[in-house]
Scaffold this active site. Sequence first.
Site, PDB file in Angstrom:
ATOM      1  N   ASN A  51      34.669  47.056  48.501  1.00 37.43           N
ATOM      2  CA  ASN A  51      34.146  48.297  47.929  1.00 37.43           C
ATOM      3  C   ASN A  51      34.774  48.668  46.591  1.00 37.43           C
ATOM      4  O   ASN A  51      34.333  49.606  45.937  1.00 37.43           O
ATOM      5  CB  ASN A  51      34.343  49.452  48.916  1.00 37.43           C
ATOM      6  CG  ASN A  51      33.494  49.284  50.165  1.00 37.43           C
ATOM      7  OD1 ASN A  51      32.421  48.684  50.117  1.00 37.43           O
ATOM      8  ND2 ASN A  51      33.971  49.803  51.284  1.00 37.43           N
ATOM      9  N   LYS A  86      36.071  48.240  42.585  1.00 38.61           N
ATOM     10  CA  LYS A  86      35.446  47.805  41.336  1.00 38.61           C
ATOM     11  C   LYS A  86      36.069  46.497  40.861  1.00 38.61           C
ATOM     12  O   LYS A  86      37.241  46.243  41.106  1.00 38.61           O
ATOM     13  CB  LYS A  86      35.639  48.895  40.276  1.00 38.61           C
ATOM     14  CG  LYS A  86      35.051  48.561  38.920  1.00 38.61           C
ATOM     15  CD  LYS A  86      35.166  49.744  37.995  1.00 38.61           C
ATOM     16  CE  LYS A  86      34.809  49.339  36.574  1.00 38.61           C
ATOM     17  NZ  LYS A  86      33.505  48.670  36.503  1.00 38.61           N
ATOM     18  N   ARG A  98      36.392  31.307  31.135  1.00 39.42           N
ATOM     19  CA  ARG A  98      37.269  30.134  31.180  1.00 39.42           C
ATOM     20  C   ARG A  98      36.461  28.841  31.166  1.00 39.42           C
ATOM     21  O   ARG A  98      36.797  27.886  30.463  1.00 39.42           O
ATOM     22  CB  ARG A  98      38.122  30.173  32.443  1.00 39.42           C
ATOM     23  CG  ARG A  98      39.250  31.177  32.412  1.00 39.42           C
ATOM     24  CD  ARG A  98      39.950  31.194  33.747  1.00 39.42           C
ATOM     25  NE  ARG A  98      41.081  32.112  33.752  1.00 39.42           N
ATOM     26  CZ  ARG A  98      41.678  32.540  34.856  1.00 39.42           C
ATOM     27  NH1 ARG A  98      41.251  32.131  36.038  1.00 39.42           N
ATOM     28  NH2 ARG A  98      42.699  33.374  34.782  1.00 39.42           N
TER      29      ARG A  98
END
Length: 228
Positions: A66, A68, A80
């Site tokens: 839940n 961010k 990358r």
Amino acid sequence: MKSDTPEELNSDKEIERLIDEIMSSNLPELTDEQYRKKMQRRKEVQDRRIAQAVPEKGLIIVNTGNGKGKTTAALGMVLRSLGHGYKVAIIQFIKGAWEPAEKAAFSYWEDQLEFHAMGEGFTWETQDRDRDLDKANAAWEKSLEYIQNPDFQLVLLDEINIALKMGYLQVEDVLAGLAKKPPNKHVILTGRGAPTAIIERADLVTEMTLVKHPFRDQGVKAQPGIEF
């Protein structure tokens, strides 16, 4: 602390135990010599661990929870991979009603990157289940093309977990699709609520935990560069 030699560390659990013992010490209170010895021991353990590692393999990676940062972390892996010269595909299952800023940022690598924002925004905005189903299935069909294409080293299925949780896609179909990837291909699945079967199949799973959020706690709206 028990004095294990590297040769005695014959399992991952033994190695993890020793690392925990070393790193749980109150490092700021150690003398310089004590600190040096602990870090030397830590290096011995890490070197042994690396020596025991299996050859490289394509990974199935899940970012869920839940908190961010699920997509943001995945985009870091995308960056990358592009830096290594790899070809990458991004398929966004929910975003699409707006132009994501990351698409503009990645335009520098247009020869290496395929970017498809195929959703129509949050499910509470569309309010049309049949249309959401069609969009999710179209995104999955596009995803399968890249999952099976050996030219692409990394495929990001952004917020596919939400499509699975909402029932727009079937877990069995996604697992079957992942089984078709070439051995060296990495696939990242993001979104909260990742199904148990997907987590069990994955090689790397990270759960983002919500501690504080500016919208929930302060009523701060989504901001450019942070949320989109």
